[in-house]
Design an enzyme around this catalytic site. Structure first.
Site, short mmCIF file in Angstrom:
data_model
loop_
_atom_site.label_atom_id
_atom_site.label_comp_id
_atom_site.label_asym_id
_atom_site.label_seq_id
_atom_site.Cartn_x
_atom_site.Cartn_y
_atom_site.Cartn_z
N LYS A 168 1.07 4.42 -2.70
CA LYS A 168 0.85 5.82 -2.34
C LYS A 168 2.08 6.66 -2.66
CE LYS A 168 -3.38 5.87 -0.54
NZ LYS A 168 -4.48 6.59 -1.20
N TYR A 220 0.84 -1.21 0.00
CA TYR A 220 0.00 0.00 0.00
C TYR A 220 0.88 1.25 0.00
CZ TYR A 220 -3.13 3.50 2.24
OH TYR A 220 -3.85 4.62 2.58
#
Ligand SMILES: Cc1cc2nc3c(=O)[nH]c(=O)nc-3n(C[C@H](O)[C@H](O)[C@H](O)COP(=O)(O)OP(=O)(O)OC[C@H]3O[C@@H](n4cnc5c(N)ncnc54)[C@H](O)[C@@H]3O)c2cc1C
Ligand SMILES: NC(=O)c1ccc[n+]([C@@H]2O[C@H](COP(=O)([O-])OP(=O)(O)OC[C@H]3O[C@@H](n4cnc5c(N)ncnc54)[C@H](OP(=O)(O)O)[C@@H]3O)[C@@H](O)[C@H]2O)c1
Lengths: 448, 247
Positions: B157, B153
């Site tokens: 990002k 994740y």
């Protein structure tokens, strides 16, 4: 859809013993359905929880699954012609006021705090200061969507699935999770014309209520619960009507940043506070304009005011007694409290106009007294004595406040209980929904 | 002149709070979400509370073929007013789940990075043409450094952050401002019940920070602001130490 539980310790507004729960917080109806299903798979009981403004153990379930409704907070439809609103169950009275007061509408019935959710108002079938005139919250509900134990969402109203409607209204979350509500608002404004009268004793209070009952839309009495002897039942009586007017300026909430130490609640301290409160109103009474917030929600300015009672918390005792027996019973209750010396701030007196639509709705035609009892030594015995006075006078105790009633008193004073348990047998045959309160009161455990 | 916010990933609690706050300031709202029923509920709520125009449209970020149509619809919805973009969609599967099933890597990167970049790339010419407006996209403090507990994740990002830097440089030339919003822990469905959270912010606070950053034309904003301090420390821990930390 995966469901994640969060471990939490929940208590009521009176801050009694906490219940450890695993909580889900649905953001939409489908999440709630998934959570109820998951609880079922785990063999755990579940319970909806709104704003946690019920005082006792009604909104907690030790070892169970709490379904928190605060994110189900959307207003879905509004029809100005009929003043009817559709919203999710986690919408608060504050949110309704923010949206509809500027359009000239107010919630039809308001409890003493605007933090309460619509779902909580349905589950307790709450009453306000206008019960004689407008009944309780459920009288203004057109329909509800209830998520049942088996995962179905059923729309129910006075004429559709009426058994479910009558069981859910005032049913303290035991039939399932209310997801949506359609209700009708009443015309209102930000300002009320309020008449305040100093009342010297209990007889005078009852006379004032009797005279106001047919005339005033809103009425409430504040009693100095520590006054005794000839002053027993002295207090301030308020009646009010909405009048057109500009909004009163909003005031910033004050916070109670810590639990008050025990001595602040000593009888002399509270006695002094109550006396000042009484003298606030001149002998001859007074009349004037007051903002909606200060009339309906005087305590909301003191965020977390329940901390005033310290870490140990408090009970709230509220009972309604039928008209004929009310004066005697209320006098006996006040004498009992005054002689116990267990300091209580102001007690609240109101009249109620008749039965609610729910099988377990609290109201009946009569007079209701509410007072705070700090959880100090002797509090349990005091609550039991008050319970007995209420029961012997043909009264009943309000489930939204209750944390101490016996199962026997409950069964003896709620005549709708057999029909309620029959409804549970139909809509929640496996007892999937429960609360610490329902277990204490043994609701649903008798053969239906 | 009227102003519209296109809210992408509208079922997020942050997106809901943002849409409400933006409408309260007078903007019209177009809510794009893969759960249309849910987005319609939020649209009704906003229309009733604020009397602004609010509509919902079905949107799956991974359906690239539908992106052009969405952009066209957003342009039409905004009419002669300014179109602004709030990008909130994303997914954060548990790192352990990804480790156990590597097929989760691609969808995580797709949802958080690829889909965001390709959609913003389609919106860019529309924004350039209007010569004004703002884009606020939700990055994350997790993108500031790859961590053992959350690096798939986090890396998506991080990619988004770099993309937004470039987009910012491109659009500023045409009067359009791009904000990279990096929240810390926010109290939403994404973090509900997760262990080890601290200083969790309400979604409303992040929404306010987003509106404020757009109004003030800030470039990169931590929300709440104190995360800037925390992340400055975390970014400066030497890698030879950081790699051994259990965070
Ligand atoms: C300062 C103060 C003043 C008050 N004054 C009054 C008053 O004047 N009149 C009055 O009637 N009450 C009054 N109350 C009590 C309050 O109105 C009720 O307890 C109300 O139920 C609280 O709503 P809540 O959202 O906080 O619900 P909670 O306290 O969270 O829950 C109360 C009950 O409702 C159930 N419930 C909540 N949401 C749902 C749902 N979506 N579906 C199914 N069940 C649900 C719960 O399971 C629980 O049994 C007062 C409370 C306070 C703190
Ligand atoms: N919560 C935090 O602590 C935190 C911290 C930093 C950054 N952020 C970022 O903030 C943003 C909002 O997240 P949140 O915390 O509000 O969590 P959230 O409720 O999970 O919101 C994420 C939203 O993205 C949507 N989404 C995911 N994949 C999608 C797809 N393929 N197409 C369309 N929509 C899709 C989800 O839709 P569905 O609802 O339909 O699944 C969901 O509504 C995310 O980008 C997140 O990474 C969050």
């Amino acid at each position: 859809m995966s469901v994640r539980w969060k471990k939490m310790a929940l208590t009521g507004w009176g801050r009694g013993p906490a219940a450890d729960v695993a909580a889900a917080r649905p953001e939409r109806a489908a999440d709630a359905t998934a959570a109820v299903k998951k609880a079922r798979e785990e063999g755990a009981a579940a319970l909806a929880r709104g704003a946690g403004r019920s005082y006792g153990d009604a909104a907690q379930l030790a070892g169970g699954r709490a379904i928190l409704t605060d994110r189900l907070d959307r207003i879905l439809a509004f029809d100005p012609a009929t003043a009817s609103v559709e919203c999710e169950a986690g919408v608060t009275f504050r949110a309704l006021l923010d949206a509809f007061l500027p359009r000239g509408f107010v919630p039809p019935v308001s409890p003493g705090t605007a933090f309460v959710t619509v779902g909580g108002a349905v589950a307790a079938d709450v009453h306000g200061k206008n019960h004689d005139r407008h009944g309780s919250f459920g009288d203004h509900v057109e329909w509800l969507d209830v998520l049942l134990a088996d995962g179905r969402i059923v729309r129910t109203g006075p004429d559709t699935e009426p058994d479910l409607f009558r069981a859910t209204l005032g049913g303290m979350g035991l039939t399932g999770i209310v997801l949506r509500v359609r209700l009708r608002l009443l015309p209102g404004s930000p300002v009320l014309q309020v008449r305040e009268t100093r009342i010297r004793d209990l007889d005078a209070f009852f006379a004032a209520f009797e005279a106001a009952r047919a005339r005033a839309t809103y009425s409430v009495g504040w009693i100095d619960a520590l006054a005794s002897g000839r002053s027993l039942g002295r207090g301030i009586f308020e009646t009010a009507e909405f009048v057109p007017g500009p909004a009163a300026p909003a005031r910033k909430p004050l916070r109670i940043p810590f639990d008050l130490p025990g001595f602040a609640l000593s009888a002399p301290g509270v006695r002094a506070f109550n006396a000042v409160y009484w003298r606030r109103v001149p002998k001859a009474g007074r009349e004037g304009l007051r903002g909606l917030d200060t009339f309906f929600y005087p305590l909301d300015r003191l965020a977390d005011w329940h901390r005033l009672y310290g870490r140990r918390g408090f009970y709230q005792f509220q009972s309604v007694v039928p008209d004929g027996a009310a004066l005697r019973a209320v006098r006996e209750m006040l004498e009992t409290v005054a002689s116990a010396g267990n300091a209580s701030f102001l007690a609240v007196l109101k009249t109620l106009g008749g039965e609610g639509r729910g099988l377990l709705s609290f109201p009946m035609r009569g007079v209701t007294l509410a007072l705070d009892i700090p959880r100090a030594a002797g509090a349990v015995e005091l609550m039991a004595r008050l319970e007995r006075i209420s029961r012997e006078a043909g009264g009943r105790i309000y489930l939204a406040k209750d944390a101490a009633m016996s199962a026997a008193t409950f069964a003896a004073t709620y005549p709708g209980l057999p029909a309620f348990e029959a409804a549970l047998a139909r809509f929640d045959p496996q007892g999937r929904f429960a609360s610490d309160q329902s277990r204490r009161l043994q609701i649903g455990r008798r053969a239906a | 002149m009227s102003s519209t916010w296109l809210v992408l990933g509208a079922s997020s609690a942050i997106a809901r709070a943002f849409a409400r706050a933006a409408a309260a300031q007078g903007a019209d709202i177009l809510l794009a979400a893969r759960d249309l029923v849910d987005a319609e509920a939020t649209a009704a709520d906003i229309a009733i509370r604020t009397a602004r125009r609010a509509e919902a449209v079905k949107f799956d970020a991974l359906d690239e073929a539908a992106q052009d149509e969405l952009v066209a619809w957003a342009r039409e919805f905004a009419g002669s007013g300014t179109l602004n973009v709030f990008l909130a969609f994303g997914t954060m599967p548990d790192q352990a789940a990804i480790d156990a099933d590597p097929s989760l890597v691609a969808p995580t990167v797709m949802a958080n990075f690829t889909a965001a970049a390709s959609l913003l790339h389609r919106l860019a010419p529309v924004l350039e043409a209007q010569g004004t407006g703002a884009v606020v996209a939700l990055g994350s403090v997790a993108g500031d450094r790859g961590r053992l507990k959350n690096y798939v994740y986090g890396s998506a990002k991080a990619g988004l952050h770099a993309y937004l830097q470039g987009l910012r440089a491109r659009l500023v030339r045409k009067g359009v401002h791009v904000v990279t919003l990096k929240p810390g822990f926010v109290d939403t469905a994404m973090t509900w019940g997760l262990p080890g959270l601290f200083l969790v912010a309400p979604p409303e606070a992040v929404a306010r920070a987003a509106l404020d950053a757009a109004a003030k034309k800030r470039d990169v904003v931590y929300a709440p602001a104190f995360w800037w301090g925390i992340m400055t420390i975390i970014r400066h821990i030497p890698e030879r130490i950081f790699k051994k930390l259990n965070i």
